[in-house]
Design an enzyme around this catalytic site. Sequence first.
Site, PDB file in Angstrom:
ATOM      1  CD  GLU A 261      -2.980   1.165   2.227  1.00 59.48           C
ATOM      2  OE1 GLU A 261      -2.889   0.327   3.152  1.00 59.48           O
ATOM      3  OE2 GLU A 261      -3.937   1.958   2.101  1.00 59.48           O
TER       4      GLU A 261
ATOM      5  CD  GLU B 276      -8.225   1.939   4.801  1.00 59.23           C
ATOM      6  OE1 GLU B 276      -7.552   1.087   5.371  1.00 59.23           O
ATOM      7  OE2 GLU B 276      -7.763   2.720   3.962  1.00 59.23           O
TER       8      GLU B 276
END
Length: 291
Positions: free
Chosen positions: A149, A242
């Site tokens: 990420e 998220e």
Amino acid sequence: MTAPLIGCHALVWTGSFDSAGIIDSVIRTHRAGFNLIEFPLMDPEGFDTRVARTALADTGLLATASLGLPEHADISSDDDDVVAAGSRMLTAAVDVAAEIGAKQLCGVLYGAMKKHMSPLSERGWANSIRTMRQIADHAASVGVALALEVVNRYETNMLNTGRQALRYLEALDRPVSVHLDTYHMNIEESDLFQPFLDCSDRLGYVHIGESHRGYLGTGSVDFDTCFKALGRIGYTGPIVFESFSSAVVSPSLSRMLGIWRDLWQDSDHLGAHANQYIRGHLDAVQTIALH
Ligand code: MN
């Protein structure tokens, strides 16, 4: 065309990943309309894989796992003991992912997720690459793919842009993919289109988050452009919502991410809204082929 995997980060529902938290988050992710849940493995050793496997089987939900390395287990450290601790933690997380049937482990796996006060050293880069090769080989042997990420400057001193991630992957020389997150892209990238094209077939995981991490569409992230880019590159991997609020607190993760404000209170409403928002954008973008 394969059905897109639309998922939800488990911290939308619970901050504690005991048995009750695992079961509750799986049931409510499924009820909100998602077909995948992402479990943050801040404590891989303490995660009850049997409970998770049963809950997933009961609902038919798929799972992925994620992790941000803590400072004491930073594989980009200059300290060999800290690197070794990071290697052990990543190995444990890969094994938990495999045990719950998760096909991917994503997140900040390459270094500590924290505000760094100095740039990465050459030795730290080499330690990260060397360790990640071993972890990637182990992960491949148990059927788990890794996605790294890209996060903003306050959470890593290594990979702040998609292009930096591509350079890391080139040095790594393993079939590991890039994980992009719109919240971080909105801070560091030139726009919400080009980085998806740059990563293209190396893109393996996407987080959808608003600029303040609250309700989608209430901040400054250019989601119209983001979904056009995903359509353009024909992305078929997981797209995971998220969002964080001080209404749901994980003692370790929420503080590290700086979640001090209450941007929502009703997880069920938030999740159902996000699921529809993401699917609506994906459906609309499909029709661009008719233009
Ligand atoms: Mn993210």
